[in-house]
Design a protein around this motif. Structure first.
Motif, PDB file in Angstrom:
ATOM      1  N   PHE A  30       0.817  -1.210   0.000  1.00 12.30           N
ATOM      2  CA  PHE A  30       0.000   0.000   0.000  1.00 12.30           C
ATOM      3  C   PHE A  30       0.855   1.266   0.000  1.00 12.30           C
ATOM      4  O   PHE A  30       0.359   2.342  -0.319  1.00 12.30           O
ATOM      5  N   GLY A  31       2.128   1.121   0.324  1.00 14.58           N
ATOM      6  CA  GLY A  31       3.038   2.249   0.216  1.00 14.58           C
ATOM      7  C   GLY A  31       3.602   2.439  -1.174  1.00 14.58           C
ATOM      8  O   GLY A  31       4.378   3.358  -1.419  1.00 14.58           O
ATOM      9  N   GLY A  32       3.216   1.542  -2.101  1.00 10.01           N
ATOM     10  CA  GLY A  32       3.624   1.677  -3.493  1.00 10.01           C
ATOM     11  C   GLY A  32       4.878   0.924  -3.870  1.00 10.01           C
ATOM     12  O   GLY A  32       5.372   1.067  -4.998  1.00 10.01           O
ATOM     13  N   ALA A  33       5.392   0.098  -2.972  1.00  9.67           N
ATOM     14  CA  ALA A  33       6.600  -0.671  -3.263  1.00  9.67           C
ATOM     15  C   ALA A  33       6.259  -2.153  -3.376  1.00  9.67           C
ATOM     16  O   ALA A  33       5.142  -2.584  -3.082  1.00  9.67           O
ATOM     17  N   LYS A  34       7.235  -2.932  -3.810  1.00  8.02           N
ATOM     18  CA  LYS A  34       7.045  -4.362  -3.963  1.00  8.02           C
ATOM     19  C   LYS A  34       7.787  -5.087  -2.852  1.00  8.02           C
ATOM     20  O   LYS A  34       9.005  -4.936  -2.705  1.00  8.02           O
TER      21      LYS A  34
END
Length: 290
Positions: free
Chosen positions: A240-244
């Motif tokens: 949800f923070g935009g990272a994988k």
């Protein structure tokens, strides 16, 4: 119970002792699983709502369907009133019942709906002493929290003393709580209750977006609960923070996918988690108002 004020400690002990009548049977997780199946058997939102209303009828709980329009879209929230002392502040408990177009919406969010229905049964069987209780099932959460946002935006709507949300309550060993302030008496009560049940408990303000946001953005107090694996939480937040993340958590593999069926559920700790939440709410209800 070190670090907990005496009046809260007493309320916690009373609540843990008083919880037995509401959960005397061993069928909590079975009923939860059955209700998840009943709701997630339907892709149509109206039919999902009908499954909820049948359960409320069986419990003898009065309910109504409220139509709304928000951001150019229309839907229906289901609202049920459990009653309580006249003039007492309101405790509102809810979950969204709509789903995306793939899968069956079992984990997201028939699991949360079933958790709310179990709490409704417990709180009807043994009412709170200091709060009126309503439960709500939101439509169009998947379209941008529209059902809960419409509720909060309705003129004259009563501000609850607390809104308690459930979203993704399908498996795992940890009760994950969205709590803007981890130092509140409610969080302390839940921590004690989770220790009593030997269940993981992780409160904090980092949490995926769901219906609690509609309340918080209006300045209304709200918390949210999920039941997941404790080892999933950090990677969920990474997504949800935009990272994988290094390893994709189960939640992100299941929700919004064809895998979102009852086959992915694990009821092993559901009854424990619901006991923890109920005990926490009863202690919160019994504690003196701030």
């Amino acid at each position: 119970m070190p670090g907990i004020r005496p009046h809260l400690r007493a309320a916690l002990l009373l609540s843990l002792a008083a919880i037995t009548p509401a959960w005397a049977d061993d069928g909590v997780s079975d009923r939860w699983h059955t209700q998840v199946g009943d709701v997630s058997a339907h892709a149509d939102t109206t039919a999902r709502g009908d499954a909820i209303s049948r359960r409320l009828d069986a419990l003898g709980i009065a309910w109504k369907r409220e139509a709304f329009e928000h951001d150019g879209q229309s839907g229906h929230n289901l609202v049920a009133d459990l009653g309580g002392p006249d003039g007492a502040p309101l405790l509102l408990i809810g979950a969204h019942y709509d789903q995306v177009d793939v899968g069956h919406g079992a984990t997201d969010n028939a699991s949360g709906v079933a958790a709310v229905l179990e709490l409704a049964q417990a709180l009807k069987t043994k009412p709170l002493a200091g709060h009126r209780v309503q439960v709500a099932f939101w439509d169009l959460e998947e379209k941008g929290l529209l059902g809960s946002r419409a509720w909060v935006a309705t003129p004259g709507r009563e501000k609850p003393a607390l809104y308690v949300n459930f979203d993704v309550f399908g498996w795992g060993d940890t009760l994950w709580m969205m709590a803007p302030d981890a130092g509140t008496p409610l969080v302390a009560a839940l921590r004690v209750a989770s220790q009593h049940e030997k269940l993981g408990f992780q409160p904090g303000d980092k949490y995926p977006p769901t219906d609690h946001l509609a309340f918080l953005k209006a300045g209304w107090p709200a918390v949210s609960f999920s039941l997941v694996g404790g080892d999933e939480i950090d990677s969920i937040l990474t997504v949800f923070g935009g990272a994988k993340p290094e390893r994709m958590p189960k939640v992100m593999q299941v929700i919004h996918s064809p895998r979102d069926t009852t086959a992915e559920l694990d009821r092993a700790r559901v009854d424990d988690a619901l006991r923890v939440v109920e005990a926490g709410l009863r202690a919160w209800d019994a504690a003196p108002a701030p």
